[in-house]
Motif scaffolding. Sequence first.
Motif: not given
Length: 422
Positions: A128-132, A174-181
């Motif tokens: 997740s972004l929070a984890e990043l 996981g991170i949603a496919f559409d948000e991965a980029r």
Amino acid sequence: MFDTPFQYINDTLHVEDVPLTTLAEQFGTPLYVYSRAALTSAYQAYAHACAGYQAKIYYAVKANSNLAVLDVFARLGAGFDIVSGGELARVLKIGARADKIVFSGVGKSAAEMQAALNAGVKCFNIESLAELHRLHDIAAHANQTARVSLRVNPDVDAKTHPYISTGLKSNKFGIAFDEARAAYRTAAAMKHLEIVGIDCHIGSQITEIAPYLDALDKILELIEALEADGIQISHLDMGGGLGIRYDAETPPAISTFVHTLLTHLAERGHGSREILFEPGRSLVGNAGILLTKVEYLKPGADKNFAIVDAGMNDLARPAMYQAYHDLAPVLKHRNPPPAALYDVVGPVCESGDWLGRDRTLALKPGDLLAAHSAGAYSFTMSSNYNTRPRAAEVMVEGKQAHLVRARETVEQLFAAEMKLPD
Ligand SMILES: *Cc1c(COP(=O)(O)O)cnc(C)c1O
């Protein structure tokens, strides 16, 4: 190829060259028994299929984290996929190289991240972004660089039990496919993070290859987009999840599974990329059994019960997922008692405490039963419910049986507890 280490010799079920009756006498029941030959054979099936590619095997520790099991795989050259600080401590304890450890899991605590950073793990699989952001803060504070891979949720249906399916949009993983980029761009801008890979893990006990190919295509599409953005992805981690045969399932052979994925990658022009597999169940599941003794037979109007000395605290999978484990008699009686239909249940005070339902068995009190396919998610999910000490674990190697975990004592169970002051 090596089939099963659990065979009847003179009407007695053996593991490799050792009769299970001997193990029950020597170590007591309930008892987990693993075959080193079966662990090795499953690992070699992966390793041989990976030959000629930059493909590596990172054993998913949560399936069975006994130090002896980890050591067998480390000696064969495996890396490790861990999901907690506890698992990190286990793999470091057996001398695993830090650059052969990947750290997965949705809920890594700050302390766990710090410990893995200190150890120097190959990479953090970020969910997740929070984890990043948390990992970046910790790395910045320590003035270090953390290597990261983002776990992308490819939104494919792995067609497995809802509790063990992880690659759908509706899952927590996981991170949603559409948000991965966009997430990768965020990571690329963080000074104390180094992007090294991409990963996915679509579920467990998957018995078809098609969902993996769908996931692979989506991940490759993403890699191509990321590399066009100037973000280099050095490794692709396909996760684990290959199923095993518990009953009548027909999963692909390990070699077929690996070969199909690697060939597909090569055809798509990614044949020289570093690939990671994180198998758990398919390496250990059919290398272990749970040995249990029939305590009582309880005939009934509706149902017959066979009450055994292993319960849901020892083997939780039936209670938790309605999972099937083949229950086989250890001794084939010369003059068998009449066969009957039994529910095989444990001693725990819960109606959900069962190991098998509606099994046709010819049983006498005192008989031994082997619950097959109990090498994965079995001991590791066991508990002390009902203040029951956890079972001992033994690893067999040819004619030898090594105790690899002593049976817990009741005193150990409450040694850390205290009464209130007087
Ligand atoms: C549990 C898990 C695995 C192993 O799955 P199996 O079904 O046992 O092969 C691999 N990777 C991740 C991230 C996991 O959570």
